[in-house]
Design an enzyme around this catalytic site. Structure first.
Site: not given
Ligand code: AQP
Length: 341
Positions: A117, A204, A207
């Site tokens: 992230k 994976k 979003k």
């Protein structure tokens, strides 16, 4: 068993979130497989976690409410489980602070999600993104959960929660060798623990990989058809489950299995001598069929949402706060903080 889990209110739920987390929540609230002991389930919208990524306040407020309606649409039942919003219960951030004082920086630095992230949001790498797993551990411990149903990507965070339990119990022992917290187990689904991205099966479904990466549970049929038909496939044309050699088609087969209830042998047999195109066409229809009742229910809930939301949230908040207060009273005592009268 006491169960706790949460999903961020990011405005959409994709098939990865559904099969990694929500489907397990549904099974756990209704004690499936049959014979399982009765569970005391706490499912929440983790709005505080979502603040680690920049949010638009007006949209954020809507997303939080919408997430509760989404939970109800998939079948969560406030009579069978406690549904609530994380920030409406006092105690999560307080316990997170205490746990933070026991967390070595090195433990946080090795967290894969933080590394990913902070790469994705280079211009907003905030301290919250770094300490996110501590808040997650606090969420779990506040309800003294035995098990946490999540997708595979969350395994490392639950492992940290177990580490923090050990550290807390060692640092703040109870008399007679008793411990305040127990180590929570990670509950992974047998199938669907890691649904892969439609356009990049090395990652994976997520979003942040963009809309072509996922099917959202409220995507319209024509969008679902388009996304599935343009999902990447492997070389060759055989419909065969082989995660190593054919990860893209195996991922689509996993989704097929989950939405149709068929096993891999049946799917392989059904599409013997047929190509990827036929398989994908049928997969899209199976997904649409599977999601239809959820989508229909969501439309119905929208019509009476004010009343439904206020009833559900009040009920959930009160029950969750009671549990949180019980734990925080013990935590304050054992840590040596003054009692709140
Ligand atoms: N691809 C996945 N397969 C299986 N389970 C998954 N989960 C997420 N992606 C998959 C599980 O869904 C729950 C919700 O987690 P979250 O609210 O933290 O959402 P997320 O993991 O942040 O979802 P995304 O799509 O990956 O969002 P971005 O891209 O914003 O980070 C968890 O139980 C998770 O394991």
């Amino acid at each position: 068993m006491k169960i706790l889990s949460g999903i961020q209110p990011t405005g959409l739920i994709h098939l990865g979130n559904y099969f990694g987390a929500l489907k397990q929540w549904l099974d756990l609230q209704t004690c499936l497989p049959v014979g399982m002991e009765k569970n005391d389930c706490y499912f929440m919208v983790v709005d505080l976690h979502a603040l680690t990524i920049p949010q638009n306040s007006a949209q954020f407020k809507q997303n939080i409410e919408s997430a509760i309606l989404d939970y109800l649409a998939v079948g969560l039942d406030p009579k069978k489980c406690t549904l609530f919003v994380q920030s409406q219960v006092v105690g999560h951030t307080e316990l997170a602070w205490i746990l933070g004082t026991l967390t070595p920086l090195g433990e946080l630095e090795r967290m894969t999600q933080f590394k990913e992230k902070s790469q994705q949001h280079k211009d907003s790498v905030n301290a919250g993104l770094f300490t996110y797993p501590i808040l997650q551990a606090a969420d779990i411990l506040l309800y003294q959960a035995d098990g946490v149903p999540v997708g595979k990507d969350q395994e490392q965070h639950i492992e940290l929660a177990r580490t923090l339990v050990r550290k807390f119990n060692l640092h703040y022992p109870l008399p007679k060798n008793k411990a305040l917290f127990k180590e929570p187990a990670t509950i992974l689904p047998k199938e669907g623990a890691k649904i892969l991205s439609l356009n990049d099966p090395s990652k994976k479904m997520s979003k942040s990989l963009g809309a072509d990466s996922y099917v959202a549970i409220f995507d319209r049929p024509e969008i679902i058809r388009k996304k599935i038909m343009s999902a990447v496939t492997d070389s060759g044309r055989e419909i065969k489950f082989d995660m190593k050699e054919k990860p893209a088609i195996s991922n689509l087969m996993t989704i097929y299995k989950l939405v149709s209830g068929k096993d891999f042998a049946q799917i392989e047999n059904q599409f013997k001598n047929k190509g990827y195109g036929d398989f994908k066409k049928d997969l899209a229809e199976k997904i649409i069929e599977f999601l239809k009742p959820i989508q229909d229910k969501r439309i119905k809930l929208e019509k009476d949402k004010k009343k439904i939301l206020s009833q559900t949230l009040e009920l959930g908040r009160k029950k969750a706060q009671k549990e949180a207060d019980k734990t925080m009273k013990l935590v304050r005592e054992v840590v040596g903080l003054p009692e709140i009268k």
